[in-house]
Scaffold this active site. Sequence first.
Site, PDB file in Angstrom:
ATOM      1  N   TYR A   1       1.229   5.425 -33.827  1.00 57.73           N
ATOM      2  CA  TYR A   1       1.257   5.468 -32.230  1.00 57.73           C
ATOM      3  C   TYR A   1       1.843   6.837 -31.752  1.00 57.73           C
ATOM      4  O   TYR A   1       1.001   7.868 -30.817  1.00 57.73           O
ATOM      5  CB  TYR A   1       2.016   4.560 -31.784  1.00 57.73           C
ATOM      6  CG  TYR A   1       2.055   4.363 -30.188  1.00 57.73           C
ATOM      7  CD1 TYR A   1       0.734   4.081 -29.406  1.00 57.73           C
ATOM      8  CD2 TYR A   1       2.976   4.842 -29.460  1.00 57.73           C
ATOM      9  CE1 TYR A   1       0.856   4.161 -28.157  1.00 57.73           C
ATOM     10  CE2 TYR A   1       3.159   4.806 -27.879  1.00 57.73           C
ATOM     11  CZ  TYR A   1       1.640   4.650 -27.124  1.00 57.73           C
ATOM     12  OH  TYR A   1       1.786   4.433 -25.866  1.00 57.73           O
TER      13      TYR A   1
ATOM     14  N   LYS B   1      -0.632   9.702 -29.829  1.00 61.99           N
ATOM     15  CA  LYS B   1      -0.291  10.208 -28.495  1.00 61.99           C
ATOM     16  C   LYS B   1       0.190  11.444 -28.465  1.00 61.99           C
ATOM     17  O   LYS B   1      -0.294  12.416 -27.360  1.00 61.99           O
ATOM     18  CB  LYS B   1       0.549   9.295 -27.827  1.00 61.99           C
ATOM     19  CG  LYS B   1       0.154   7.402 -27.396  1.00 61.99           C
ATOM     20  CD  LYS B   1      -0.738   7.963 -26.425  1.00 61.99           C
ATOM     21  CE  LYS B   1      -1.284   6.641 -25.945  1.00 61.99           C
ATOM     22  NZ  LYS B   1      -2.526   6.640 -24.801  1.00 61.99           N
TER      23      LYS B   1
END
Length: 223
Positions: free
Chosen positions: A141, A145
Site C-alpha cells: 500500500y 501510494k
Amino acid sequence: MRTVMLTGAAGNLGRAVASAFSDANLVLLDMKRGSLQESERQMFIAADLLDAKSVQAAVDQALARFRSIDVLCNIAGGFRMGSPVHDTTDKDWDFMFNVNARTVLNMSRAVVPAMLKAGGGKIVNIGAFAAQKGAAQMGAYVAAKSAVIRLTETMAAELRDKNINVNCVLPTIIDTPENRKAMPDADPMRWVAPQDLAQVIVFLASDAARAIHGAALPVTGLS
C-alpha cells in the site's frame, strides 16, 4: 460551466466530492452506480479503470456530451493491511498497484490529451499520509501510494507550462461507515471527514490554486 470527472464516484469520498462541486457538470465513473443519480448536469458511466479501452470510451462519452473535461479527480483507490514484504504475494502487490496507481495512469492517458487540446485543466490525485515513509505490514500500500505522489510530481513538471495543474492530497483515516465498523474503539471525530477532504480537493481544482503545482498536501484532521 466546468466539467468535473470523478473516479470512484459511488464511494464515500466520491459522493462527498461530487456534492462539493455543486456548480459544475459532473461525470461520475465507477464500476457500479450505487446511489448515484443522473440529471441534466450529471452523468454516470460504468467503467473498468484497469481497462484502458473502457477508460477511453468513458472519456469519449463524456466529451461528446459536455465537450470538455476541465477537472479530473482520481479518487478510486483502496487499502489493505498486508503481510511483511518478504511474504507479500504477487496478487496482493498487483492489487494495490492496480487500484491505486494504474487507475491514475489509465485516467491520465485518456484525459490529459483532451486537456492539452482545450488549453488547460486541473488534476487532483489521492495519495496517503502514510505513504511518506515505510510502515510494517503496509509495504504494498505504501509503495503504491508513494507511486501516486511521484506520478503527481512528475506530471506537474511535465504539464505546468501547458496550463494544467497536477496536485494530490494525503489523507489519514477517513471517517466512513466501513472504518467505524473496522475500528469500533477509535474516536472517529479525530479522523478526516469526507466533506472536509472534498473541500480541499475543490480548492486544488480552483483558480485560487493556479500557482500550486506538484503539491502533496497533508489532510490529517486530528489523527
